[in-house]
Design a protein around this motif. Structure first.
Motif, PDB file in Angstrom:
ATOM      1  N   VAL A  49      46.947  47.233  33.975  1.00 12.82           N
ATOM      2  CA  VAL A  49      47.611  46.360  34.939  1.00 12.82           C
ATOM      3  C   VAL A  49      48.947  46.978  35.316  1.00 12.82           C
ATOM      4  O   VAL A  49      49.715  47.394  34.441  1.00 12.82           O
ATOM      5  N   PHE A  67      50.286  46.856  30.469  1.00 10.65           N
ATOM      6  CA  PHE A  67      51.016  46.364  31.635  1.00 10.65           C
ATOM      7  C   PHE A  67      52.203  47.276  31.855  1.00 10.65           C
ATOM      8  O   PHE A  67      53.075  47.408  30.977  1.00 10.65           O
ATOM      9  N   ALA A  77      42.018  38.197  31.110  1.00  6.33           N
ATOM     10  CA  ALA A  77      42.387  39.412  30.383  1.00  6.33           C
ATOM     11  C   ALA A  77      41.125  40.051  29.824  1.00  6.33           C
ATOM     12  O   ALA A  77      40.256  39.364  29.282  1.00  6.33           O
ATOM     13  N   VAL A 120      45.635  37.136  32.137  1.00  5.27           N
ATOM     14  CA  VAL A 120      46.643  38.192  31.994  1.00  5.27           C
ATOM     15  C   VAL A 120      48.011  37.571  31.822  1.00  5.27           C
ATOM     16  O   VAL A 120      48.825  38.018  31.003  1.00  5.27           O
ATOM     17  N   MET A 127      47.903  37.382  38.466  1.00  3.54           N
ATOM     18  CA  MET A 127      47.670  37.496  37.025  1.00  3.54           C
ATOM     19  C   MET A 127      47.421  36.139  36.376  1.00  3.54           C
ATOM     20  O   MET A 127      46.869  36.064  35.278  1.00  3.54           O
TER      21      MET A 127
END
Length: 949
Positions: free
Chosen positions: A96, A23, A90, A36, A85
């Protein structure tokens, strides 16, 4: 937030299956089943995005489709911008990137804009940028606008072809109300479709404590799903109903398992039941946008579903009793929880957490929550603030169906006000929040039995908690678009008091979350400012889609299967069993090659084996359009560039069809069965177009009672046997046909038998070797194909794919229409001038071929020999130099490596090519210069002796 994960995890996560992703370039660890968002919270990530206008730091607010802050771009091969998200699973290795923050959300170089917020309030651009001219500022403003970034090199979001679905009952939402309604409908024998946006049905029962029929919530959900599946109900998960349209149609978007594709379903149901639940709202206090301020229900969601505790020292602000379940759960998870309840006369009845009667005045901390100050002046330490300001029933689909709303003070929310034919709203979406009452109401709608639920431990018991005019500090309403309470007050002062004007003046609710958490607070504040009730103030118009839907999902019906359906061979399953690798050729899914050694090796093997022995090829897509009638011969003379009426029965002739401009439209073999019956064997990809061309000219120029056209392509399969040993193989099969060359010469046909089935045997060749095409009813083709394979074992017969066939055709200089021709290729370019000079009857394109401009055109199909030993690039231009400039005089149309000649071969259309054989020419391709030698188009067996060998 300083979140962490408890050792036991949540029911949705598998702690034995770790994963990681990045991220904003930082590695984040998680587990299978995480979203996520849950992985980021568990890793302690606090800032996940930046607001649109002021670039203020933002953290997660919610846990579902209502999320306004946690929006990101998913990078990689399938780039997807503006993904929430909170609902994105995930995946290991995913990349991301936060939006609206450069270089990252935590360190945004545009954060300075917030210092100038007093100069850029709501509608400032309407006033500020009018002088001297809006267009002077527009480019820079638009460059700064927008959220996620598009990647032009990405393959994008893969839309699957849309589909239609009909049912008796569509239930939207698979929480307790939706499951109960679906069970009732299924029990009546109705066709039921149930859809839910979560990965697992159950809704609130998956996160909250509940007992139904002696089972806990999740156990009851599992039992209900089993019963629905046994009844034949269709259940969609990760599928959201985004729009209600005319004639009772509901649009739902189904996310495929890999998250890279989405299917649009157009569902038409006799009855639609909306069990869509409700969305939790916030409460008004200063700095309520700090990272670490989150919906209370979201905190419970992350705890029970993922085993993630969102903070260590939590202040929970509420105006209702439901939030106490969150406080209790987080306390059990190890957090230090203090409840600040704005309802009067709240007493301490809980031992696990502290309860204060009061209200938060402001959040402390510059970039994240560090504490809170109550209206009373008391300060509390905190790293997380959970907020529950009540619930807004999710009535968006009802509103899209022209439903009217009614305000209820007892729940502080809008609910449906009138019935709509074919549409029923139940559960929290209808304003019912007590589980026993929810189940009773849902069961009554469909006539099912009523599940028995335990009485709620924490009733709603809500008090009003709306923004007050002229409150101190910056109270944020729309977290994504940076709309504050002061912006609403400014709109009112400038007389934008209608909610529709308020929306457009302030951009309240115009972000991609469409105001799910902010609209009601804004209109409630406007109601107080103007002295109206919330009912009188009203709501904005609900329009689809309920959540953002990728444009590719809607555009799906314009491409793929529904634009140009892939056609399949009758023998596809047999080819797959034989190890075929498939590709699309002219709209047909056909074997490209057979084998497992790789394309280059397998294709070369097939081409060599077919030249030296015998190859078997499935040519079923070749056109088989029958032209029948007394005027059929004259009709085909008009259609073809060549003269066809002189063709004898039992014989074949190769010919061109042209456009009215004299351009080569198609080529192929015409078969004459008898005096009044022909078969047009056109290119596989042109069957429909050729049929339309035949029909057009038949109706325009010929007596429709004397010429009849019938496309029999799909009725017959055509199997080709080619190579020096092809005749021997056919003799071994014994089709009861005389294969002697005197009886069946090249370009002739005969009829044989395979058992009781008639087989047409046509001696034509697309490889330059002796070849036979066997046409048989498509539903009898398997027996013939297996007989050919069985007999072929004695001759080492090879199964031939499309790629090897292209090499064999190129070796002989045989053209492929559309590949070796362009939009100005005429028959003279291909060396066929006879009909132009000798044919006297009218035909399509005749006049155009005699125009002076056409006569001056001098191109020819030639071969090109690579001088470097490498395969020439197809599409490369043959150029001549005119001083410092280069001019294209042709291009490479086909290029292969020939395993039979052991060198590259190529074909091209080149000006003056016939007179320049042997000359070296320069090629230009993508900035590179190459050299080649012009050669005859036929590189293999130029004398054509192998046709008769």
């Amino acid at each position: 937030m300083t979140g962490w994960r408890i050792r036991e995890g949540g029911w949705a996560t598998n702690l034995d299956r770790p994963l990681s992703f990045t991220f904003d370039g930082v590695r984040v660890n998680g587990f299978e089943g995480d979203s996520v968002a849950s992985a980021l919270i568990a890793s302690g990530v606090r800032i996940v995005g930046r607001s649109f206008k002021y670039h203020r730091p933002r953290g997660f607010w919610g846990a579902g489709a209502e999320e306004p802050n946690g929006i990101a771009d998913i990078l990689g091969e399938h780039h997807r911008p503006n993904v929430q998200m909170t609902v994105e699973p995930a995946r290991d290795g995913m990349v991301v990137r936060s939006i609206n923050g450069l270089p990252s959300a935590a360190h945004d170089r545009h954060a300075f804009l917030d210092r100038f917020s007093r100069f850029i309030p709501a509608a400032f651009y309407y006033k500020t940028f009018m002088f001297p001219n809006w267009h002077s500022f527009e480019p820079r403003i638009r460059a700064m606008a927008g959220l996620g970034a598009l990647d032009p090199d990405s393959t994008g979001f893969n839309a699957v072809a849309p589909a239609n679905l009909s049912c008796d009952v569509l239930v939207v939402g698979a929480g307790p109300a939706g499951l109960t309604a679906a069970l009732g409908a299924a029990g009546r024998g109705q066709r039921v479709v149930l859809c839910d946006d979560q990965a697992m049905p159950g809704g609130s029962l998956l996160d909250r404590d509940a007992g139904i029929d002696g089972l806990d919530g999740r156990a009851w959900v599992a039992q209900a799903i089993d019963r629905l599946r046994e009844s034949g109900a269709r259940i969609f998960t990760r599928t959201i109903a985004f729009g209600r349209y005319e004639h009772g149609m509901t649009g739902i978007a189904e996310y495929c398992a890999d998250g890279k594709a989405q299917r649009l379903w157009r569902v038409r149901a006799a009855e639609t039941i909306l069990a869509t639940g409700a969305i939790e709202r916030g409460l008004p206090f200063a700095n309520n946008d700090r990272p670490g301020v989150m919906a209370a229900g979201a905190g419970l969601h992350y705890l029970n579903r993922y085993g993630v505790v969102v903070g260590r020292r939590i202040v929970l602000a509420t105006n209702n009793g439901h939030a106490y379940e969150t406080a209790a759960g987080l306390s059990r998870g190890g957090a230090d929880v203090t409840v600040v309840d704005l309802r009067r006369n709240v007493t301490q009845t809980e031992s696990a957490f502290r309860v204060i009667s009061g209200q938060i005045g402001s959040v402390l901390g510059r970039t994240a929550v560090e504490g809170v100050r109550l209206v009373s002046g008391e300060q509390l330490e905190a790293d997380t603030v959970l907020v529950s300001g009540g619930y807004s029933p999710t009535i968006h689909l009802y509103g899209q169906a022209q439903g009217k709303l009614r305000w209820r003070d007892d729940i502080q929310g809008f609910v449906p006000d009138r019935e709509i034919a074919g549409l029923t709203v139940v559960g929290a979406a209808a304003g019912q929040f007590a589980l026993p009452a929810v189940l009773k109401e849902a069961a009554e709608v469909t006539g099912g039995s009523v599940p028995v639920a335990d009485a709620p431990r924490y009733p709603l018991d809500i008090a009003a908690g709306w923004p007050e005019p002229e409150a101190g500090g910056r109270i944020w309403l729309d977290l994504q678009n940076d709309v504050t309470a002061k912006d609403v007050e400014l709109a009112a002062r400038e007389n934008f008091t209608s909610v529709e004007h308020l929306k457009r003046y302030t951009t309240l609710g115009m972000a991609n979350d469409q105001g799910k958490t902010s609209n009601l607070q804004g209109l409630a504040l406007m109601a107080r400012i103007t002295g109206r009730s919330i009912q009188e103030t009203g709501t904005t118009t609900y329009r689809p889609p309920f959540v953002p839907v990728p444009l590719a999902t809607f555009a799906g019906h314009r491409g793929g299967q529904l634009m140009n359906p892939v056609r399949r061979l009758p023998l596809e399953a047999e080819h797959r069993a034989d190890g075929a690798l498939f590709r699309e050729y002219g709209g047909w899914l056909r074997p490209a090659w057979f084998g497992t050694h790789g394309e280059a090796e397998d294709v070369a093997r097939e081409a060599v084996a077919a030249r030296n022995g015998v190859g078997l090829f499935d040519g079923s897509p070749l056109g088989k359009i029958e032209v029948i009638g007394p005027d059929a011969a004259a009709f085909l003379d008009f259609i073809y560039y060549n003269t066809m009426s002189t063709l004898k029965p039992g014989r074949c002739r190769y010919g061109f069809m042209l456009t009215e401009q004299g351009i080569v439209y198609d080529d192929g073999v015409l078969v004459r069965l008898d005096e009044n019956r022909f078969i047009v064997s056109c290119s596989s990809s042109h069957v429909r177009d050729v049929q339309m061309l035949l029909e057009e000219w038949r109706q325009d120029r010929f007596d429709r009672a004397r010429v009849f056209i019938h496309d029999a392509t799909a009725r017959y399969a055509t199997l080709t046997v080619t190579g020096p040993k092809s005749r021997a193989l056919l003799e071994a099969v014994d089709l009861s046909v005389d294969l002697d060359d005197a009886t069946l010469p090249h370009m002739a046909l005969a009829f044989g038998q395979l058992g009781a089935e008639r087989v047409r045997v046509t001696r034509v060749s697309f490889t330059g070797d002796r070849s036979y095409e066997l046409s048989i009813r498509a539903d009898r083709a398997l027996a013939l194909w297996r007989a050919l394979k069985q007999a072929g074992r004695a001759f080492d017969a090879v199964l031939l794919g499309g790629e090897a066939l292209m090499i064999l055709r190129a070796e002989k200089g045989y053209i492929v229409i559309g590949k070796d021709t362009d939009g100005r290729t005429r028959p003279m370019d291909l060396g066929v001038r006879g009909p132009l000079e000798k044919k006297r009857v009218e035909y399509i394109g005749r006049r155009s071929l005699h125009l002076p401009a056409v006569a001056d055109q001098a191109r020819a199909m030639v071969g090109l020999e690579s001088l470097t030993g490498s395969v020439l690039p197809a599409g490369a231009h043959v150029v001549v130099r005119d001083g410092a400039r280069k001019r294209s005089i042709g291009f490479v149309t086909t290029s292969h490596f020939s395993p039979n000649l052991n060198r590259p071969i190529a074909l091209g259309l080149v000006e003056g090519g016939e007179t320049a054989i042997g000359q070296t020419v320069e090629l230009h391709h993508l900035g590179q210069s190459l050299e080649a030698r012009l050669a005859p188009a036929c590189a293999f067996d130029p004398e054509g002796e192998r046709l008769y060998a």
